[in-house]
Write a protein that holds these residues in place. Sequence first.
Motif, PDB file in Angstrom:
ATOM      1  N   MET A   1       0.849  -1.211   0.000  1.00 48.93           N
ATOM      2  CA  MET A   1       0.000   0.000   0.000  1.00 48.93           C
ATOM      3  C   MET A   1       0.882   1.258   0.000  1.00 48.93           C
ATOM      4  SD  MET A   1      -3.234   0.810  -0.040  1.00 48.93           S
ATOM      5  CE  MET A   1      -4.233  -0.554   0.568  1.00 48.93           C
ATOM      6  N   PRO A   2       0.717   2.114  -0.981  1.00 51.53           N
ATOM      7  CA  PRO A   2       1.547   3.323  -0.983  1.00 51.53           C
ATOM      8  C   PRO A   2       1.162   4.264   0.157  1.00 51.53           C
ATOM      9  CG  PRO A   2      -0.076   3.404  -2.760  1.00 51.53           C
ATOM     10  CD  PRO A   2      -0.258   2.091  -2.076  1.00 51.53           C
ATOM     11  N   LYS A   3       2.063   5.147   0.498  1.00 49.51           N
ATOM     12  CA  LYS A   3       1.763   6.166   1.501  1.00 49.51           C
ATOM     13  C   LYS A   3       2.174   7.500   0.902  1.00 49.51           C
ATOM     14  CE  LYS A   3       1.953   5.101   5.970  1.00 49.51           C
ATOM     15  NZ  LYS A   3       2.638   4.692   7.200  1.00 49.51           N
ATOM     16  N   TRP A   4       1.193   8.332   0.652  1.00 51.62           N
ATOM     17  CA  TRP A   4       1.454   9.561  -0.081  1.00 51.62           C
ATOM     18  C   TRP A   4       2.018  10.650   0.815  1.00 51.62           C
ATOM     19  CZ3 TRP A   4       1.512   8.093  -4.816  1.00 51.62           C
ATOM     20  CH2 TRP A   4       0.667   7.041  -5.216  1.00 51.62           C
ATOM     21  N   ALA A   5       3.036  11.322   0.345  1.00 51.79           N
ATOM     22  CA  ALA A   5       3.673  12.368   1.139  1.00 51.79           C
ATOM     23  C   ALA A   5       4.144  13.489   0.232  1.00 51.79           C
ATOM     24  CB  ALA A   5       4.860  11.802   1.913  1.00 51.79           C
ATOM     25  N   MET A   6       4.456  14.606   0.823  1.00 51.40           N
ATOM     26  CA  MET A   6       4.846  15.784   0.055  1.00 51.40           C
ATOM     27  C   MET A   6       6.133  16.363   0.631  1.00 51.40           C
ATOM     28  SD  MET A   6       2.654  19.288  -0.426  1.00 51.40           S
ATOM     29  CE  MET A   6       1.419  18.737  -1.577  1.00 51.40           C
ATOM     30  N   VAL A   7       6.963  16.862  -0.249  1.00 55.45           N
ATOM     31  CA  VAL A   7       8.165  17.569   0.191  1.00 55.45           C
ATOM     32  C   VAL A   7       8.092  18.969  -0.392  1.00 55.45           C
ATOM     33  CG1 VAL A   7      10.670  17.720   0.029  1.00 55.45           C
ATOM     34  CG2 VAL A   7       9.583  15.504   0.375  1.00 55.45           C
ATOM     35  N   ILE A   8       8.328  19.980   0.422  1.00 56.26           N
ATOM     36  CA  ILE A   8       8.328  21.352  -0.066  1.00 56.26           C
ATOM     37  C   ILE A   8       9.715  21.934   0.166  1.00 56.26           C
ATOM     38  CG2 ILE A   8       7.298  23.642   0.148  1.00 56.26           C
ATOM     39  CD1 ILE A   8       4.754  22.282   1.127  1.00 56.26           C
ATOM     40  N   ASP A   9      10.368  22.265  -0.922  1.00 57.94           N
ATOM     41  CA  ASP A   9      11.728  22.790  -0.825  1.00 57.94           C
ATOM     42  C   ASP A   9      11.665  24.307  -0.661  1.00 57.94           C
ATOM     43  OD1 ASP A   9      14.328  23.547  -1.073  1.00 57.94           O
ATOM     44  OD2 ASP A   9      14.788  22.115  -2.689  1.00 57.94           O
ATOM     45  N   LEU A  10      11.956  24.775   0.540  1.00 56.64           N
ATOM     46  CA  LEU A  10      11.831  26.205   0.800  1.00 56.64           C
ATOM     47  C   LEU A  10      12.971  26.995   0.151  1.00 56.64           C
ATOM     48  CD1 LEU A  10      10.627  26.166   4.492  1.00 56.64           C
ATOM     49  CD2 LEU A  10       9.286  26.429   2.431  1.00 56.64           C
ATOM     50  N   ASP A  11      13.997  26.287  -0.269  1.00 61.44           N
ATOM     51  CA  ASP A  11      15.081  26.969  -0.961  1.00 61.44           C
ATOM     52  C   ASP A  11      14.636  27.360  -2.372  1.00 61.44           C
ATOM     53  OD1 ASP A  11      17.602  28.002  -0.750  1.00 61.44           O
ATOM     54  OD2 ASP A  11      18.519  26.306  -1.806  1.00 61.44           O
ATOM     55  N   LYS A  12      13.799  26.527  -2.957  1.00 59.92           N
ATOM     56  CA  LYS A  12      13.309  26.820  -4.293  1.00 59.92           C
ATOM     57  C   LYS A  12      12.074  27.713  -4.251  1.00 59.92           C
ATOM     58  CE  LYS A  12      14.763  22.553  -6.613  1.00 59.92           C
ATOM     59  NZ  LYS A  12      14.219  21.272  -7.128  1.00 59.92           N
ATOM     60  N   CYS A  13      11.291  27.597  -3.208  1.00 60.65           N
ATOM     61  CA  CYS A  13      10.020  28.317  -3.125  1.00 60.65           C
ATOM     62  C   CYS A  13      10.262  29.819  -3.163  1.00 60.65           C
ATOM     63  CB  CYS A  13       9.303  27.954  -1.834  1.00 60.65           C
ATOM     64  SG  CYS A  13       7.793  28.887  -1.568  1.00 60.65           S
ATOM     65  N   THR A  14       9.521  30.483  -4.054  1.00 67.13           N
ATOM     66  CA  THR A  14       9.648  31.938  -4.131  1.00 67.13           C
ATOM     67  C   THR A  14       8.554  32.634  -3.348  1.00 67.13           C
ATOM     68  OG1 THR A  14       8.295  32.003  -6.107  1.00 67.13           O
ATOM     69  CG2 THR A  14      10.677  31.779  -6.418  1.00 67.13           C
ATOM     70  N   GLY A  15       7.636  31.869  -2.830  1.00 66.40           N
ATOM     71  CA  GLY A  15       6.549  32.467  -2.068  1.00 66.40           C
ATOM     72  C   GLY A  15       5.520  33.172  -2.931  1.00 66.40           C
ATOM     73  N   CYS A  16       5.404  32.742  -4.191  1.00 66.05           N
ATOM     74  CA  CYS A  16       4.516  33.458  -5.097  1.00 66.05           C
ATOM     75  C   CYS A  16       3.048  33.205  -4.803  1.00 66.05           C
ATOM     76  CB  CYS A  16       4.824  33.079  -6.541  1.00 66.05           C
ATOM     77  SG  CYS A  16       4.459  31.357  -6.925  1.00 66.05           S
ATOM     78  N   GLY A  17       2.729  32.049  -4.225  1.00 66.65           N
ATOM     79  CA  GLY A  17       1.334  31.763  -3.894  1.00 66.65           C
ATOM     80  C   GLY A  17       0.552  31.138  -5.020  1.00 66.65           C
ATOM     81  N   ALA A  18       1.224  30.726  -6.103  1.00 63.67           N
ATOM     82  CA  ALA A  18       0.512  30.085  -7.208  1.00 63.67           C
ATOM     83  C   ALA A  18      -0.142  28.784  -6.757  1.00 63.67           C
ATOM     84  CB  ALA A  18       1.477  29.810  -8.362  1.00 63.67           C
ATOM     85  N   CYS A  19       0.516  28.073  -5.843  1.00 68.82           N
ATOM     86  CA  CYS A  19      -0.036  26.813  -5.339  1.00 68.82           C
ATOM     87  C   CYS A  19      -1.384  27.055  -4.677  1.00 68.82           C
ATOM     88  CB  CYS A  19       0.944  26.178  -4.352  1.00 68.82           C
ATOM     89  SG  CYS A  19       1.561  27.300  -3.106  1.00 68.82           S
ATOM     90  N   SER A  20      -1.442  28.147  -3.905  1.00 72.14           N
ATOM     91  CA  SER A  20      -2.662  28.496  -3.187  1.00 72.14           C
ATOM     92  C   SER A  20      -3.811  28.735  -4.157  1.00 72.14           C
ATOM     93  CB  SER A  20      -2.385  29.756  -2.377  1.00 72.14           C
ATOM     94  OG  SER A  20      -2.956  29.684  -1.131  1.00 72.14           O
ATOM     95  N   VAL A  21      -3.506  29.474  -5.237  1.00 68.37           N
ATOM     96  CA  VAL A  21      -4.531  29.814  -6.222  1.00 68.37           C
ATOM     97  C   VAL A  21      -4.963  28.577  -6.992  1.00 68.37           C
ATOM     98  CG1 VAL A  21      -5.021  31.198  -8.253  1.00 68.37           C
ATOM     99  CG2 VAL A  21      -3.612  32.145  -6.424  1.00 68.37           C
ATOM    100  N   ALA A  22      -3.980  27.780  -7.422  1.00 72.65           N
ATOM    101  CA  ALA A  22      -4.306  26.577  -8.174  1.00 72.65           C
ATOM    102  C   ALA A  22      -5.177  25.651  -7.341  1.00 72.65           C
ATOM    103  CB  ALA A  22      -3.024  25.863  -8.576  1.00 72.65           C
ATOM    104  N   CYS A  23      -4.845  25.542  -6.078  1.00 76.99           N
ATOM    105  CA  CYS A  23      -5.612  24.693  -5.163  1.00 76.99           C
ATOM    106  C   CYS A  23      -7.046  25.180  -5.073  1.00 76.99           C
ATOM    107  CB  CYS A  23      -4.950  24.726  -3.793  1.00 76.99           C
ATOM    108  SG  CYS A  23      -5.904  23.968  -2.497  1.00 76.99           S
ATOM    109  N   LYS A  24      -7.184  26.491  -4.969  1.00 77.36           N
ATOM    110  CA  LYS A  24      -8.510  27.089  -4.832  1.00 77.36           C
ATOM    111  C   LYS A  24      -9.383  26.741  -6.040  1.00 77.36           C
ATOM    112  CE  LYS A  24     -10.533  30.753  -2.489  1.00 77.36           C
ATOM    113  NZ  LYS A  24     -10.544  31.124  -1.107  1.00 77.36           N
ATOM    114  N   MET A  25      -8.791  26.826  -7.240  1.00 77.99           N
ATOM    115  CA  MET A  25      -9.564  26.538  -8.446  1.00 77.99           C
ATOM    116  C   MET A  25      -9.811  25.034  -8.576  1.00 77.99           C
ATOM    117  SD  MET A  25      -9.962  29.512  -9.210  1.00 77.99           S
ATOM    118  CE  MET A  25     -11.069  29.226 -10.575  1.00 77.99           C
ATOM    119  N   GLU A  26      -8.799  24.252  -8.312  1.00 74.33           N
ATOM    120  CA  GLU A  26      -8.909  22.805  -8.485  1.00 74.33           C
ATOM    121  C   GLU A  26     -10.000  22.218  -7.595  1.00 74.33           C
ATOM    122  OE1 GLU A  26      -7.219  20.777 -10.458  1.00 74.33           O
ATOM    123  OE2 GLU A  26      -7.777  18.818  -9.623  1.00 74.33           O
TER     124      GLU A  26
END
Lengths: 229, 447
Positions: A1-26
């Motif tokens: 059984m897979p176990k889903w996880a997420m990694v967020i690289d704060l070194d790459k993250c620019t803090g633009c907030g596109a993820c937030s917007v995409a999530c909202k629409m999705e």
Amino acid sequence: MPKWAMVIDLDKCTGCGACSVACKMENNIPIVDPEEARNGRAMVWMDMMTTVEGDYPNTHVKRVPKPCFHCDDPPCTLVCPVGATYRNPEGLVAQIYHRCIGCRYCMAACPFTAKSFNWYDPKWIEGASDVGNPDVSRRMVGVVEKCSFCSHRLQKVKENADIEDRQIRDGEYVPACLESCPADAIVFGDIENRDSDVSRLSRSYRVYRYGEDLGVKPKVYYLARRTGS
Amino acid sequence: MKTKPTAAQDRDEALFRPIYETGTGFYVAFGILGIIFLWALYMYVTQVWFGLGLTGMNQPVTWGFYIVNFVFFIGISHAGTLISAILRLSKAEWRRPITRMAEVITAIVLAIGGLHPILDLGRPDRMLNLFTAGRLQSPLLWDVTSITAYFTASTVYLYLPMIPDIARIRDRGGKLTWLYSIMAWGWTGTEHQQRVLNRAINILMIMVIPIAISVHTVISYIFSMTLQPGWHSTIFGPYFVVGAIFSGIAALMIVMIAFRRAYHLEEYLKEIHFRYLSTLLLIMSIIWFYFTFSEYLTGVFGAEPHEMHIIMYKFTGPFAFYFWGMVLCNFVLPLIILSFRRLRTIKGMFIASVAVVIGMWLERLIIVVPSLANPRLDLPAGIYVPTILEWALFAGGISAFVMGFMLFSKFFPLISIWEIEEGRTHGLREVEERIHSYLPGRGATSS
């Protein structure tokens, strides 16, 4: 059984907030009036945690994307009186909107403030209310909702894999936030599979998790910034 | 115990009077309270219609007045049954005029308090999911269970000692004789009936004590079972129980003083009763302080950052006014008023009791809101300002309580008549014998 996880690289993250917007629409997340949002009724599944460090003029703004951490020992599911929030075998902490009685006990118990509540009848952008994502059920007034790791996408991926009679490939099932990230800061996958990107990155020396000391085993890993501060 | 009017019964005529005579003051007060109650009802309907957005709650302060008042009202309900059971159990003779009122408070406040979580629900229409999909692992389910048990036990415990009094009202005739004769269950006061009744009361009074304690312990578990700083504390169970009994005694004294005045019961509720109760109140105040002190001292000494943040939020932050107000109301004021004989008048005790009720309400507020308002992660602190809707439902809850009590007093005597009589006929002799048995010499072997 897979176990889903997420990694967020704060070194790459620019803090633009596109993820937030995409999530909202999705996820058909309702739009809240600015005035209500200021009163703490904003609805976001992918929150941007913003802190200002240092004193003026030597300030540094820190932006950390914060989805639901999908804890392996979630404190929210423990307290739900009707089992409307539960952890499924693949490690996703899910919500059953049609069973939720709206007591908000899970919100009070979540150490990470990851959940949102439908304080009013949900509203969507003018005209967009009938062209939302058909894969995600709309929520109704008075229930709790939160990031689902885009589990509706997992359903599709699973169906395809079943038809082709194979395992789900690494990087086949990804949430909307990952897709929209311009800096590729978000990595998603099966952490049980040692060859997956997520598993590799989760063993990085830069990795940290929020609330690790609470023993709730969050499945969102952060890679710390390489630069000082 | 004869059923036809006797001289003794006429002696207690004052206790029957409120049932048959109603002054204009009653109608005026009842009308005002009724309007407040209807207003609250209207406000609740708007909340169901538009959603919980009409309240001041938000993210992260997801619980507000409703949960505060829930804990507060259930705390008040410990006045009754628990105190009356303990007094009965310890054979305190001065309990006789007090027990009935205490039990009535429990029954009414418990019904009101128990409904508060429903006010708080986003989807009250799905409440029955608790039965079809309920998870017994959730502290909220423990609550539903223990509150239902307590409500059942305490209403039966209120009703049983009322039977002989209901029979008296039935025998006097007049209004609603059919109702009273159903409720009296054919009580004629035979020796067998009395024996059975006493046995039933004895069983119930012992049963009701652990149930009452479990109720408030379990309510504290709602908070202490989470990982939130300021809530996750082992002391919470007993701390809540102590606070509940504390606020319960204060509420009982307020009600006793108010109805003694309204129905001229000075003959029955004498100063000595209040003085004994105020001693209890003083003791509870000190115990409450001890618990509060332990709770915060361990927090401050350990100085775990999140815990410390919440404690400073209460000590010096936005909640400092409420925190120190609570200490003043719950400890300083009662201690000063109740320790000095000169201040310990009925008026002084009334002020102390009101202070304690306010202070205990503040304590519930201080427990619920600050822990939620300060998220663990780097998120902005929440602000909670209750709206007119929440105030309306608070006022509605209080007016429902007073109306319930007033209505009760119009149908049943507020002071147990047969127990007073029993005190006259049996109590005196019994106590004398008991004291003899305490002393060395004659009859010392029996314990």
